[in-house]
Design a protein around this motif. Structure first.
Motif, short mmCIF file in Angstrom:
data_model
loop_
_atom_site.label_atom_id
_atom_site.label_comp_id
_atom_site.label_asym_id
_atom_site.label_seq_id
_atom_site.Cartn_x
_atom_site.Cartn_y
_atom_site.Cartn_z
N LEU A 1 0.82 -1.21 0.00
CA LEU A 1 0.00 0.00 0.00
C LEU A 1 0.86 1.26 0.00
O LEU A 1 0.63 2.18 -0.78
CB LEU A 1 -0.94 -0.01 1.20
N GLU A 2 1.87 1.29 0.84
CA GLU A 2 2.73 2.48 0.91
C GLU A 2 3.55 2.63 -0.38
O GLU A 2 3.77 3.73 -0.85
CB GLU A 2 3.64 2.41 2.13
N LEU A 3 4.00 1.51 -0.94
CA LEU A 3 4.71 1.58 -2.20
C LEU A 3 3.78 2.09 -3.30
O LEU A 3 4.19 2.86 -4.17
CB LEU A 3 5.30 0.23 -2.58
N GLY A 4 2.51 1.70 -3.25
CA GLY A 4 1.53 2.24 -4.19
C GLY A 4 1.39 3.74 -4.05
O GLY A 4 1.27 4.47 -5.04
N MET A 5 1.40 4.23 -2.82
CA MET A 5 1.33 5.68 -2.58
C MET A 5 2.56 6.39 -3.15
O MET A 5 2.45 7.47 -3.75
CB MET A 5 1.21 5.98 -1.09
N VAL A 6 3.72 5.78 -2.95
CA VAL A 6 4.96 6.38 -3.47
C VAL A 6 4.91 6.44 -5.00
O VAL A 6 5.25 7.46 -5.61
CB VAL A 6 6.20 5.59 -2.98
N ARG A 7 4.48 5.37 -5.63
CA ARG A 7 4.39 5.35 -7.09
C ARG A 7 3.34 6.36 -7.58
O ARG A 7 3.52 6.99 -8.61
CB ARG A 7 4.04 3.94 -7.61
N TYR A 8 2.25 6.50 -6.82
CA TYR A 8 1.23 7.50 -7.15
C TYR A 8 1.82 8.91 -7.12
O TYR A 8 1.61 9.71 -8.03
CB TYR A 8 0.06 7.39 -6.18
N LYS A 9 2.60 9.19 -6.07
CA LYS A 9 3.21 10.52 -5.95
C LYS A 9 4.21 10.79 -7.07
O LYS A 9 4.41 11.93 -7.46
CB LYS A 9 3.89 10.67 -4.59
N LYS A 10 4.83 9.73 -7.58
CA LYS A 10 5.78 9.88 -8.69
C LYS A 10 5.06 9.98 -10.03
O LYS A 10 5.69 10.24 -11.04
CB LYS A 10 6.75 8.70 -8.71
N GLY A 11 3.76 9.75 -10.05
CA GLY A 11 2.99 9.87 -11.28
C GLY A 11 2.80 8.58 -12.04
O GLY A 11 2.22 8.58 -13.12
#
Length: 172
Positions: free
Chosen positions: A88-98
């Motif tokens: 989940l947190e890695l998904g958030m990081v990838r989301y923030k990177k676009g």
């Protein structure tokens, strides 16, 4: 003279005292030298990776956060809880990177691990809305502004250590 680490226990301005043996420094030096040989369990390693990754993500150091979170996902014999949190947190990081596609894949993986927890479903919902829209920049700005307001209201009711509230908080 009281050192800083002793002051953190001084609750409410009340006085307290501590007693140390005369050879306190040598006793502590002996104990600290033995700590190096402790083997860490997979759960402990996953905990460290998640905490460091989450903290780095929270302050905007997404590259380092991604390294920590991916390192945590590579650990064998980690329970469902940490696997869920790391994805989940890695998904958030990838989301923030676009990278919305990888963020969606990680959110789906997290929801398969723990389908009863709401955070992965909120992430998927918001990512789906963004991916279907041609007005990506406008929606991202509006979504962040809306969630920031809701997060401030909702966060007062939640324990401070929760990463997500029921309105899906997007951190900067």
């Amino acid at each position: 003279e009281m050192c800083i680490r002793d002051r953190m226990w001084e609750v409410g301005g009340k006085g307290f005292s501590t007693m140390h043996p005369r050879n306190f420094e040598t006793v502590m030096a002996d104990k600290s030298s033995n700590i190096k040989d402790i083997s860490r369990s997979p759960t402990h390693q996953a905990t460290l990776c998640y905490v460091f990754g989450y903290a780095l993500s929270s302050i905007g150091r997404n590259e380092e956060a991604e390294i920590q979170l991916r390192k945590g996902l590579e650990i064998d014999d980690v329970g469902e809880g940490y696997s869920y949190l790391l994805n989940l947190e890695l998904g958030m990081v990838r989301y923030k990177k676009g990278d919305l596609e990888e963020a969606m894949a990680l959110a789906k993986k997290a929801s398969k691990i723990l389908p009863e927890h709401h955070a992965s479903w909120f992430l998927q919902t918001n990512l789906y809305r963004l991916m279907r829209s041609n007005k990506l920049k406008v929606l991202m700005f509006a979504l962040k502004a809306k969630n920031r307001k809701n997060s401030i209201k909702g966060s007062a009711k939640l324990p401070r250590n929760l990463a997500y509230n029921d309105s899906f908080c997007i951190r900067r």
